[in-house]
Each structure stands twice: as C-alpha cells, then as structure tokens.
Write a protein that holds these residues in place. Structure first.
Motif, short mmCIF file in Angstrom:
data_model
loop_
_atom_site.label_atom_id
_atom_site.label_comp_id
_atom_site.label_asym_id
_atom_site.label_seq_id
_atom_site.Cartn_x
_atom_site.Cartn_y
_atom_site.Cartn_z
N LYS A 14 0.82 -1.21 0.00
CA LYS A 14 0.00 0.00 0.00
C LYS A 14 0.86 1.26 0.00
CE LYS A 14 -4.15 -2.03 2.07
NZ LYS A 14 -5.06 -2.05 3.24
N ALA A 15 2.02 1.18 0.67
CA ALA A 15 2.93 2.33 0.69
C ALA A 15 3.44 2.66 -0.70
CB ALA A 15 4.09 2.04 1.64
N LYS A 16 3.48 1.65 -1.57
CA LYS A 16 3.93 1.86 -2.95
C LYS A 16 2.77 2.17 -3.89
CE LYS A 16 8.30 0.95 -2.08
NZ LYS A 16 8.96 -0.32 -2.42
N GLY A 17 1.57 2.32 -3.32
CA GLY A 17 0.42 2.74 -4.12
C GLY A 17 -0.39 1.64 -4.76
N TYR A 18 -0.30 0.42 -4.23
CA TYR A 18 -1.03 -0.71 -4.81
C TYR A 18 -2.35 -0.95 -4.09
CZ TYR A 18 3.12 -1.91 -7.48
OH TYR A 18 4.18 -1.87 -8.37
N SER A 19 -3.40 -1.20 -4.87
CA SER A 19 -4.65 -1.71 -4.30
C SER A 19 -4.52 -3.22 -4.20
CB SER A 19 -5.83 -1.35 -5.21
OG SER A 19 -5.97 0.05 -5.32
N LEU A 20 -5.01 -3.77 -3.11
CA LEU A 20 -4.83 -5.20 -2.83
C LEU A 20 -6.18 -5.90 -2.68
CD1 LEU A 20 -2.05 -4.84 -0.12
CD2 LEU A 20 -1.71 -5.81 -2.40
N LEU B 164 -2.16 -5.59 -12.24
CA LEU B 164 -2.80 -4.85 -13.32
C LEU B 164 -2.37 -3.39 -13.21
CD1 LEU B 164 -4.88 -4.11 -15.53
CD2 LEU B 164 -6.64 -4.09 -13.73
N VAL B 165 -1.77 -2.88 -14.28
CA VAL B 165 -1.40 -1.47 -14.32
C VAL B 165 -2.32 -0.78 -15.31
CG1 VAL B 165 0.43 0.20 -14.77
CG2 VAL B 165 0.99 -2.02 -13.73
N THR B 166 -3.17 0.09 -14.79
CA THR B 166 -4.12 0.83 -15.62
C THR B 166 -3.46 2.14 -16.04
OG1 THR B 166 -5.98 -0.14 -14.42
CG2 THR B 166 -6.42 1.82 -15.74
N LEU B 167 -3.37 2.33 -17.36
CA LEU B 167 -2.67 3.48 -17.93
C LEU B 167 -3.67 4.57 -18.27
CD1 LEU B 167 -0.57 1.28 -20.36
CD2 LEU B 167 0.16 2.11 -18.12
N LYS B 168 -3.63 5.65 -17.53
CA LYS B 168 -4.61 6.70 -17.70
C LYS B 168 -4.10 7.79 -18.64
CE LYS B 168 -7.01 5.82 -13.43
NZ LYS B 168 -7.78 6.41 -12.32
N ALA B 169 -5.03 8.38 -19.38
CA ALA B 169 -4.66 9.41 -20.35
C ALA B 169 -4.03 10.62 -19.67
CB ALA B 169 -5.90 9.84 -21.14
N SER B 170 -4.30 10.80 -18.39
CA SER B 170 -3.73 11.92 -17.64
C SER B 170 -2.24 11.75 -17.39
CB SER B 170 -4.44 12.06 -16.30
OG SER B 170 -4.22 10.91 -15.50
N GLY B 171 -1.74 10.54 -17.61
CA GLY B 171 -0.33 10.27 -17.36
C GLY B 171 -0.09 9.51 -16.08
N SER B 172 -1.13 9.35 -15.27
CA SER B 172 -0.98 8.59 -14.02
C SER B 172 -1.23 7.11 -14.28
CB SER B 172 -1.97 9.11 -12.97
OG SER B 172 -3.30 8.91 -13.41
N VAL B 173 -0.75 6.30 -13.36
CA VAL B 173 -1.00 4.86 -13.44
C VAL B 173 -1.69 4.41 -12.16
CG1 VAL B 173 0.94 4.41 -14.99
CG2 VAL B 173 1.27 4.22 -12.52
N GLU B 174 -2.54 3.43 -12.31
CA GLU B 174 -3.24 2.84 -11.17
C GLU B 174 -2.77 1.39 -11.06
OE1 GLU B 174 -7.67 1.59 -11.10
OE2 GLU B 174 -7.63 3.67 -10.42
N LYS B 175 -2.27 1.01 -9.90
CA LYS B 175 -1.65 -0.31 -9.74
C LYS B 175 -2.50 -1.18 -8.81
CE LYS B 175 1.99 1.90 -8.31
NZ LYS B 175 3.35 2.32 -7.85
N THR B 176 -2.86 -2.34 -9.32
CA THR B 176 -3.73 -3.25 -8.57
C THR B 176 -3.14 -4.65 -8.55
OG1 THR B 176 -5.65 -1.99 -9.36
CG2 THR B 176 -6.08 -4.16 -8.39
#
Length: 536
Positions: free
Chosen positions: A15-21, A93-105
């Motif tokens: 979670k500290a690295k930004g991952y949803s679990l 799963l790395v979701t690549l957003k058009a804003s330039g951010s990534v969502e990591k699950t």
C-alpha cells in the motif's frame, strides 16, 4: 515483494507503494470456489486478467461475491504452468490513464488455474468435476475469433477436429472438442443448465460458439459416440444458452516500461515468458482505463450481479446495436484507418498518430461525419459520448503502448464489417449518398497501397500477419511506386468486386472509381501518401 500469496501478505509495504490489494479472505473464498464454482473462463490471456478477473476482485472486495474465478487454458498450456501457478494465480494490473498517471492493482480473484488438456489426467478430471457441479452458472471465453473455427480459410478441418468427431468426448484434442466434451459431461450428469458466453471481440460471438458446439454435438450423435439426446440439450435454451456480448478494452502486450515501474517499486520475478507457441506473458498486464462489457441476459442457471461492477445486461437486440456502434462506426474503423496509414507513414505508436494534424482531422471526419449518421442509438450508451471518449481520451492516450503494426493484423478480415456495413446503410437510406463518403474509400485505397509493402519514403517494410495476405498482394504485385496509373487501376479492379473483403461490391456501390483515383494518387511516388492525406 513478490506476486504470490505469501508475497502480498505484507500489505503495508504494498500500500505504501500505491497498490490496491485484495480485501477479502482468500482462504475462505478459495475453499468456497473449489467446492461450488460458479464461473469458469477459457483463455488465460491479458484481456481476461485485466478485465474479467479485476471485475470479480472488485465484487469480492465489496462482498457482492463470495467465490472467485477458475481459469482454463486450452491452447498454450505453458501460460498456466509457467506464469499462473508460479505466482499462485496472482498478478498485477497497471491501468494506464490518459492523464499520465497509473493505477496499480494486485489482482487475486483467480482461485484455480487449469490446463484444458485431456492428456493431463489431474487437470482434465478437475475440469470434468467442475462441469458436473450444479453450481456452475457461466462458462466464458476469450480464445479469439479463430478459436471457434472448425475449418481454416481453405475449408480444411483444423488440427484434431476430424479425430475428435470420430472418437467422441473421451479424449478430445481440438479446443472446441474439449469444450463440447466438458459440456457433454454436464449433460450426462443431469442435463444441468449453463450459459456458454463468448466474450471475444467479434460480431455475434455467441452464434460462432453455438455453431461450433452444435456441429460437434450433431456429428457425435450421428456417429453414435455420445449419449443420445446431447444435441437436443445443446439446442434447448432452457438448458444451454449462447448469449451475445460486446467487449471493449484495449490491453496491449505487457510493456517493458511498465515492467520497470513495477521493478522500481521492488517487485521481484517480473520476467516475461515467451512460450513455445510464441505467447508473450508476464506476471503483470497493462491496459487502458476505459472498458465496456455488454451481455445478453440469458442465463438459465442464474448469474452473478456483475452489473454492480459496471457491466451491462440487456437483450440481444441492444447488444447488437452496441456492437455495431463500436465495430462499424465509432472505434474499430478509426483504428483500422490509423493502422494502415500509420504503417505507411512510419509511426510505431497509435497515440502519436493523434498528434498528426492530417490524421486527426480525417479520424474525426471518419467517425463524426461518415459513421455517426448511420449509428442506431443502443440506448444504454450514447454514441456521441462513446466516440468523444475514443477520439479525446482513448486513442490519444500516450501511455498505451499500442502500435499500428499490431492493429493492421488481419485487415482483410476486418474491412467488410468495419466499413462495409456503413456503406450498406448509406445505400439503403434516401437521405444519404455514398458519393459523400471520402475517408472510407480512402481507407480502402490506403490498404491497397499498404499491401505494396513500401512506405511513403519508398522504403520496404514488413506487412502484419493476415490469412489472405498472399492472395490480396497479388493484385498489387505489378504496381510500381511512381508507375503508370492506368496499370494500377486495372490491377486492383478485380479485387474491388470482392464482397467478402469489402462487404459490398465497390463497383455496384459506386465507390470503385473513387478508390482507384485515390490509389493512383497514393502510389504516384514518394511522399504522395502525406500529400493525399493533407489534401483531403
């Protein structure tokens, strides 16, 4: 940090690295899934891991579901053996957003992975056990459109099919043979109800699956190698259904840039595997944020509440409208235009093409001016909203590592649906005329120019795989860059009559002349692709 059951137990580090679990009791869910599976999926590829598996995780986290997924792979067993099992069926799963951010699950909703291999006694018996279980509600597929074929383009049976016809359900070798054998197991143990749901990106996918299953069942009954009544069971919609679906989510091959992001976070053992069958798989998948899955609501044994994760359940007619909206007008045609033009102009990233003023202008003209007027509004998704998202968010997403070369694969199989249907609507409507179409005939001319294998700078390039590549290239074999226009027109003329390629006879449709003019201009010399695009 490892993508394994033990490796994700240190939740604070992840979670500290930004991952949803996963937020559910995995041991409890796994036990319940194995005892009473409700959903088994065939096709262990990237789209399944990025979409269906993540949807189930979302519903497990919310408490909507109490069981997870079972996945089976019937083509490339190494995916299961070398990627799923070493990671306890867990992936990122790395979701690549058009804003330039990534969502990591971290996705942990897959409770069991199996090889659909009739020679693997343990896995095959487990699959038979699952199909005998009354709890099974849905069997889903992402095995590509080719996976449903019993014959190839030449009319020759695919490997294993004829042997499976003769030998019956006992030890099938072909993919569909295995599926039908397992369905026969369900029939033989009480004729239990189930939905057989293709989630592949092809038109009327449920019918393609049904046709293949029906042919197998019919052959087996005719030859007396299965239990009598099996064909009736397959044809009884109160027992077995084949719903249509429309799926939409871009999931490119796992990208090295994404691997580096995960590696820099401290995740170990991310190395991809290239199997003997040339499948490229990794412990992670990367995908766009936008996704749609519209499903015909025909489930004779009930179904999970997947609508609580954003999926649509509706009637068959609405699925058909949504599919036509996407495939025939609002997304896939735009991709094909960018694919062939991108290859000719030397692009290697679809997103970069949307920075090209000429291509952007023509993409908008193709979608908004030529396609949108013939779209039938499906009601559940607004066509203009859909195409706005495609043009403004999805295709320009710079973090989506999708290439024109990949999308150019199998173009001969795509033109009839992606453009032919629109042409037919123009021919049927009194308020529209094909003479107003400019970009659609341009796409056809660009494809013919693409088949020459010479880019706009006059350099040779490798054409993407296509089952009809050798056949269609013959029509441009004698056309030279900068050669005689009359010769070029005569060369391509026979091809323009082929309805199986374009969906219509382009001469009868009144578009052949325009395609010839465009092709002549595109092949007039170096730089003519760019000048043509600029002038239209």
């Amino acid at each position: 940090m490892k993508l394994t059951v033990e490796g994700i137990k240190n939740t604070s580090e992840w979670k500290a690295k930004g991952y949803s679990l996963p937020e559910f009791d995995r041991e409890k869910v796994e036990k319940a899934t194995k005892a009473n599976p409700f959903w088994i999926h065939f096709g262990a590829g990237n789209i399944f891991r990025a979409f269906q598996a993540n949807v189930v995780q979302e519903l497990l986290n919310k408490g909507v579901l109490d069981r997870g997924l079972v996945v089976a792979e019937g083509y490339d067993y190494e995916i299961i053996e070398k990627m799923y099992r070493p990671h306890d069926n867990i992936g990122a799963l790395v979701t690549l957003k058009a804003s330039g951010s990534v969502e990591k699950t971290v996705v942990g909703s897959i409770m069991e992975s199996l090889t659909a291999d009739s020679s693997n006694e343990k896995d095959w018996e487990r699959l038979r056990e699952i199909f005998r279980n009354p709890s099974l509600q849905m069997v889903t597929f992402t095995i590509t459109e080719k996976g449903y074929l019993l014959k190839n383009a030449a009319g020759v049976f695919m490997p294993g099919v004829e042997d499976d016809f003769a030998s019956g359900p006992a030890s099938p070798k072909s993919y569909i043979g295995k599926v039908v054998s397992l369905l026969h197991e369900r029939f033989a143990n009480g004729a239990l109800p189930v939905a057989m749901v293709s989630m592949d990106n092809c038109s009327h996918n449920g019918d393609k699956l049904k046709s293949a299953v029906h042919e197998f069942a019919g052959e087996w009954e005719k030859r007396g190698v299965c239990k009598p009544g099996f064909l009736d069971y397959v044809n009884d919609s109160s027992k077995v259904t084949f719903p249509w679906t429309m799926i939409d989510k871009i999931t490119p091959r796992p990208d090295s840039k994404i691997e580096k992001i995960l590696s820099d976070d401290g995740i170990e053992q991310l190395e991809p595997v290239i199997t003997a069958k040339k499948t490229y798989v990794a412990p992670f998948v990367n995908a766009e944020e936008c996704q749609y899955l519209v499903i015909e609501d025909a489930f004779p044994n009930g179904r999970p509440e997947l609508e609580k994760a954003g999926l649509y359940f509706t009637d068959r007619a609405t699925v058909d409208k949504v599919e036509k909206m996407k495939v025939c007008t609002c997304l896939n045609p735009l991709h094909t235009f960018l694919a062939v033009s991108g290859c000719l102009l030397g692009y290697t990233l679809i997103a970069d093409e949307m920075k090209d003023a000429d291509l952007l202008r023509l993409v908008k003209k193709l979608g908004y001016e030529e396609g949108l007027p013939v779209v039938v509004d499906p009601g559940i998704i607004k066509p203009r909203d859909f195409i706005d998202e495609v043009v403004n968010v999805r295709i320009p997403n710079p973090f989506m590592p999708d290439t024109p070369q990949r999308i150019a694969c199998d173009t001969s199989q795509k033109l009839s649906i992606r453009f032919g249907e629109t042409i037919k609507r123009y021919m049927e409507r009194s308020d529209l005329t094909v003479e107003k179409l400019d970009v659609i005939p341009l796409v056809f001319a660009l494809w013919l120019r693409y088949l020459m294998g010479i880019d706009d700078n006059g350099n040779a390039f490798e054409l993407s795989p296509d089952p009809l590549l050798d056949d269609v290239r013959k029509y441009v074999a004698d056309v030279k860059l900068g050669g005689d226009g009359e010769t070029a027109c005569k060369a391509i003329d026979p091809l323009l009559h082929k309805k199986e390629i374009f969906g219509v006879d382009l001469e009868e449709a009144g578009l052949a002349g325009k395609v010839k003019v465009y092709f002549t201009m595109l092949s007039a010399g170096k730089g003519t692709v760019r000048s043509m695009l600029n002038s239209l």
